[in-house]
Design an enzyme around this catalytic site. Sequence first.
Site, PDB file in Angstrom:
ATOM      1  N   THR A   1       0.883  -1.161   0.000  1.00  0.00           N
ATOM      2  CA  THR A   1       0.000   0.000   0.000  1.00  0.00           C
ATOM      3  C   THR A   1       0.924   1.216   0.000  1.00  0.00           C
ATOM      4  O   THR A   1       1.899   1.264   0.732  1.00  0.00           O
ATOM      5  CB  THR A   1      -1.046  -0.049   1.141  1.00  0.00           C
TER       6      THR A   1
ATOM      7  N   CYS B   1      -4.460   6.513   7.928  1.00  0.00           N
ATOM      8  CA  CYS B   1      -5.050   5.179   7.860  1.00  0.00           C
ATOM      9  C   CYS B   1      -4.065   4.170   8.470  1.00  0.00           C
ATOM     10  O   CYS B   1      -2.905   4.490   8.700  1.00  0.00           O
ATOM     11  CB  CYS B   1      -5.320   4.787   6.415  1.00  0.00           C
TER      12      CYS B   1
ATOM     13  N   HIS C   1      -6.392  -1.889   4.234  1.00  0.00           N
ATOM     14  CA  HIS C   1      -6.026  -0.485   4.447  1.00  0.00           C
ATOM     15  C   HIS C   1      -7.263   0.217   5.008  1.00  0.00           C
ATOM     16  O   HIS C   1      -8.144   0.606   4.249  1.00  0.00           O
ATOM     17  CB  HIS C   1      -5.595   0.083   3.096  1.00  0.00           C
TER      18      HIS C   1
END
Lengths: 205, 162
Positions: free
Chosen positions: B24, B30, B47
């Site tokens: 990611t 996040c 995520h």
Amino acid sequence: MEINKLNEMYLDVLKELGNIGAGNAITALAKMIGKKVDMHVPSVKILDFKEVSDIFGSPDTIIVGIYFDLEGDVKGNILFALDLNSASSLIWNLMGLEVKGEFSELERSALEEIGNIMAGSYVSSLSTLTSLNMKISPPAISIDMAGAILSVPAIKYGEISDKILFIETQFVEGEKLIKGDFFLIPDINSFDLILKTLGVEVDGK
Amino acid sequence: MENKIYRVGMADAKVTQSPGILTTIGLGSCVGIVLYDPLTKIAGLVHIMLPYSNKISDNSNKLKFADTGIQILIEEMVKIGANPKRLVSKIAGGAQMFSSKINSDIMNIGERNAIATKEVLNKLGIPIIAEDIGGNYGRTIEFYSEDGRLLVKTIGYGSKYI
């Protein structure tokens, strides 16, 4: 109202808001740097969260993000984004300082202030147009990966929707020394209010 | 299976098996949660953007939240042969991207995401064997299902395996 139900007319109204707001912000910028700045026609983007971090190409592109909470009758946020070269050019144009390597505290503070003046012009023109009370919070800056910076407004949207709506306006200084993006990200719950004050009937269809 | 890289976006999840790589890019406030079954070398990455799915008006995308996101990831991993009892986790992210001059709860969302992630994993009995949480900078993470390494890359704060 749900984002998916926004029809063409609503989107046109939102684009026009972007046009007026960003037009004023960019006039303020042009005055600051004493140069002509052109803006592109605003676009309204409705994206899935997983698409958001690709707005600047790759999510690990380093950008300067200056963030504001939008307060008052209309809630939401504003993000003023610049690539590193553009941020350096702005500082050079305004302060005669050459940015070497990392941005200093002074340079970061100057960028926050430039963002503040632009965002302030943006919302004050929308406030006048709609007769709604709109204020911005103090600016906050982050120089980091685009994906990480964009996650902040996206998370705020995440609480109320599965998609995010941006009104984006790109601008360029004459010789493309400075190019940037101005995002108005209104809270979905403020749409009805904005559209209603502009005399657009919202019937939920 | 080829040595493929699977990219996970915001509110998104992917699963793979060795030698697949999960990544990611540009993780901010996040949290990226990797679950891993060391025996079958099955890995999953979710995520998440927000702590809990309750009290939220529109929560149809369950991958947005720590509680439901982790649950779905486990189900997907079990489907391809992972044993839920063997799962371990590595977590990264939860940064505060902008300074706290703005007095709103969105500014400490990174911390709340991290706390919720730990609570959920703890409740499910999944040990956290490595973490890189907090700070005020973004992270790109890459998980190698072949040996369970998690690479954390930052701008200006270096890179490391955890």
